[in-house]
Write a protein that holds these residues in place. Structure first.
Motif, PDB file in Angstrom:
ATOM      1  N   ASP A 279       3.391  -2.964  -4.091  1.00  0.00           N
ATOM      2  CA  ASP A 279       2.317  -3.954  -4.204  1.00  0.00           C
ATOM      3  C   ASP A 279       1.035  -3.348  -3.638  1.00  0.00           C
ATOM      4  O   ASP A 279       0.930  -3.116  -2.430  1.00  0.00           O
ATOM      5  CB  ASP A 279       2.704  -5.217  -3.437  1.00  0.00           C
ATOM      6  CG  ASP A 279       1.710  -6.356  -3.614  1.00  0.00           C
ATOM      7  OD1 ASP A 279       0.527  -6.076  -3.883  1.00  0.00           O
ATOM      8  OD2 ASP A 279       2.108  -7.523  -3.452  1.00  0.00           O
ATOM      9  N   ALA A 281      -1.841  -4.643  -3.187  1.00  0.00           N
ATOM     10  CA  ALA A 281      -2.534  -5.532  -2.246  1.00  0.00           C
ATOM     11  C   ALA A 281      -1.957  -5.391  -0.848  1.00  0.00           C
ATOM     12  O   ALA A 281      -2.701  -5.383   0.148  1.00  0.00           O
ATOM     13  CB  ALA A 281      -2.435  -6.973  -2.729  1.00  0.00           C
ATOM     14  N   GLN A 282      -0.631  -5.299  -0.743  1.00  0.00           N
ATOM     15  CA  GLN A 282      -0.005  -5.126   0.569  1.00  0.00           C
ATOM     16  C   GLN A 282      -0.313  -3.742   1.137  1.00  0.00           C
ATOM     17  O   GLN A 282      -0.566  -3.588   2.338  1.00  0.00           O
ATOM     18  CB  GLN A 282       1.504  -5.336   0.462  1.00  0.00           C
ATOM     19  CG  GLN A 282       1.922  -6.760   0.189  1.00  0.00           C
ATOM     20  CD  GLN A 282       1.449  -7.719   1.271  1.00  0.00           C
ATOM     21  OE1 GLN A 282       1.541  -7.443   2.464  1.00  0.00           O
ATOM     22  NE2 GLN A 282       0.921  -8.853   0.848  1.00  0.00           N
ATOM     23  N   ARG A 284      -2.936  -2.143   0.621  1.00  0.00           N
ATOM     24  CA  ARG A 284      -4.335  -2.168   1.036  1.00  0.00           C
ATOM     25  C   ARG A 284      -4.479  -2.678   2.479  1.00  0.00           C
ATOM     26  O   ARG A 284      -5.395  -2.272   3.197  1.00  0.00           O
ATOM     27  CB  ARG A 284      -5.157  -3.019   0.064  1.00  0.00           C
ATOM     28  CG  ARG A 284      -6.677  -2.807   0.192  1.00  0.00           C
ATOM     29  CD  ARG A 284      -7.423  -3.444  -0.964  1.00  0.00           C
ATOM     30  NE  ARG A 284      -7.125  -2.757  -2.222  1.00  0.00           N
ATOM     31  CZ  ARG A 284      -6.432  -3.295  -3.217  1.00  0.00           C
ATOM     32  NH1 ARG A 284      -5.963  -4.534  -3.125  1.00  0.00           N
ATOM     33  NH2 ARG A 284      -6.221  -2.611  -4.324  1.00  0.00           N
ATOM     34  N   ARG A 285      -3.585  -3.544   2.908  1.00  0.00           N
ATOM     35  CA  ARG A 285      -3.592  -3.984   4.315  1.00  0.00           C
ATOM     36  C   ARG A 285      -3.462  -2.778   5.239  1.00  0.00           C
ATOM     37  O   ARG A 285      -4.121  -2.684   6.278  1.00  0.00           O
ATOM     38  CB  ARG A 285      -2.429  -4.941   4.594  1.00  0.00           C
ATOM     39  CG  ARG A 285      -2.523  -6.310   3.965  1.00  0.00           C
ATOM     40  CD  ARG A 285      -1.277  -7.116   4.292  1.00  0.00           C
ATOM     41  NE  ARG A 285      -1.066  -7.235   5.731  1.00  0.00           N
ATOM     42  CZ  ARG A 285       0.123  -7.430   6.303  1.00  0.00           C
ATOM     43  NH1 ARG A 285       1.219  -7.502   5.547  1.00  0.00           N
ATOM     44  NH2 ARG A 285       0.233  -7.533   7.607  1.00  0.00           N
ATOM     45  N   ASP A 301      -8.239   3.150  -2.444  1.00  0.00           N
ATOM     46  CA  ASP A 301      -7.622   2.133  -3.270  1.00  0.00           C
ATOM     47  C   ASP A 301      -6.188   2.561  -3.579  1.00  0.00           C
ATOM     48  O   ASP A 301      -5.967   3.465  -4.387  1.00  0.00           O
ATOM     49  CB  ASP A 301      -8.404   1.965  -4.568  1.00  0.00           C
ATOM     50  CG  ASP A 301      -7.825   0.875  -5.462  1.00  0.00           C
ATOM     51  OD1 ASP A 301      -6.868   0.199  -5.021  1.00  0.00           O
ATOM     52  OD2 ASP A 301      -8.313   0.708  -6.592  1.00  0.00           O
TER      53      ASP A 301
END
Length: 308
Positions: A279, A281-282, A284-285, A301
């Motif tokens: 993922d 988005a995860q 990116r954390r 990214d």
């Protein structure tokens, strides 16, 4: 360094690079740590998931994922399992590795890693860690990154980190070479059992709950040059991760086969979270946390690094 020498000797000129072996199987060499992070790799091997995808996977054990980085760069190893993302994202930014992420390994879960102190230690609270010597497997990496984030959230001063490989953390704690160790499973439970070490802090608490910490990494050259093999490997790992996520007993049964954990100890080990798919988005954390702490100099990214 000895482990790396053995790894390279084991690979030889014929290992790696998705070579074609007997029966038309594609051979992939994977360096892996003896951690719970690697459970999906061994499940995929032992349950025939690699074979189902037409792959023959050779596993080379290492004690630190960074030991295998030069071999990965040279194509002597195709994939590194349980690869500490921080190390490899930094190498990618510096241009020493053209990184690609094949699949996620694990995300943090309660007490899958802990800060431990001797049972009679004078370090009684998290606040006492300020300025103390804390062992981590690799400096400026996922352990210090997550612990710093937790301490910052709690307004606690940071410790002084010492690099000590997981298997040597117990002796270092016994000899008072460090005040605390940041251990992951299965070493976490082993230290608690053998040394009666005391848990000072859950290393997976806020703000690093469910944070991606390791994965299956390769190079752009391998991912593009052997796209079918890379995709097949990813499918097998994701299928194994689904088993690990839905049936923890499968992981507990596997652990004694590739770690020093006994079947009895495996029953109580705290397992990480095994995501079925990567993922961005995860991830990116993680990269944002690295950027905040100066472990990355530029915004990254993760979506550009994921192998589809």
């Amino acid at each position: 360094m000895a482990a790396l020498a053995l790894l390279l000797a084991g690979c030889g000129d014929g290992g790696g690079s998705g070579s074609t072996g007997s029966g038309g199987l594609t051979e992939i060499t994977v360096a892996a740590l003896p951690l719970t992070d690697s459970a999906a790799l061994y499940l995929a091997r032992d349950r025939g998931l690699f074979k189902k995808e037409g792959l023959s996977v050779r596993i080379q054990p290492v004690q630190q994922s960074i030991q295998a980085l030069p071999a990965l760069s040279k194509g002597q190893v195709d994939v590194i399992a349980s690869a500490n993302y921080v190390t490899f994202l930094q190498a990618h930014e510096k241009g020493t590795l053209d990184l690609r992420i094949l699949a996620e390994g694990v995300r943090t879960a309660p007490h899958m890693m802990d800060v431990l102190v001797p049972r009679d230690s004078g370090v009684k609270s998290v606040a006492d860690l300020a300025g103390k010597k804390v062992a981590v497997n690799i400096l400026n990496n996922i352990q210090s990154l997550t612990l710093n984030a937790i301490l910052d959230r709690q307004g606690v001063g940071r410790p002084v980190y010492r690099q000590i490989a997981f298997p040597q953390m117990g002796p270092a704690l016994e000899r008072n070479q460090v005040d605390a160790v940041h251990a992951v499973e299965p070493f976490d439970s082993a230290l608690q059992g053998q040394l009666k070490a005391r848990v000072l802090l859950d290393g997976a608490t806020a703000p690093v709950r469910s944070l991606p910490i390791s994965g299956y990494v390769t190079t752009r050259k391998f991912a593009t040059g052997h796209a079918k093999a890379a995709a097949a490997f990813r499918r097998a790992i994701e299928a194994a991760s689904k088993i690990a996520a839905t049936d923890p007993s499968a992981v507990r049964a596997e652990l004694p086969m590739y770690t020093k954990v006994t079947a009895e100890q495996a029953k109580t080990i705290r397992l990480p979270s095994y995501p079925a798919t990567a993922d961005a988005a995860q991830l990116r954390r993680l990269t944002e946390l690295m950027r905040k702490q100066g472990l990355l100099q530029k915004d990254t990214d993760p979506a550009t690094l994921l192998v589809k």
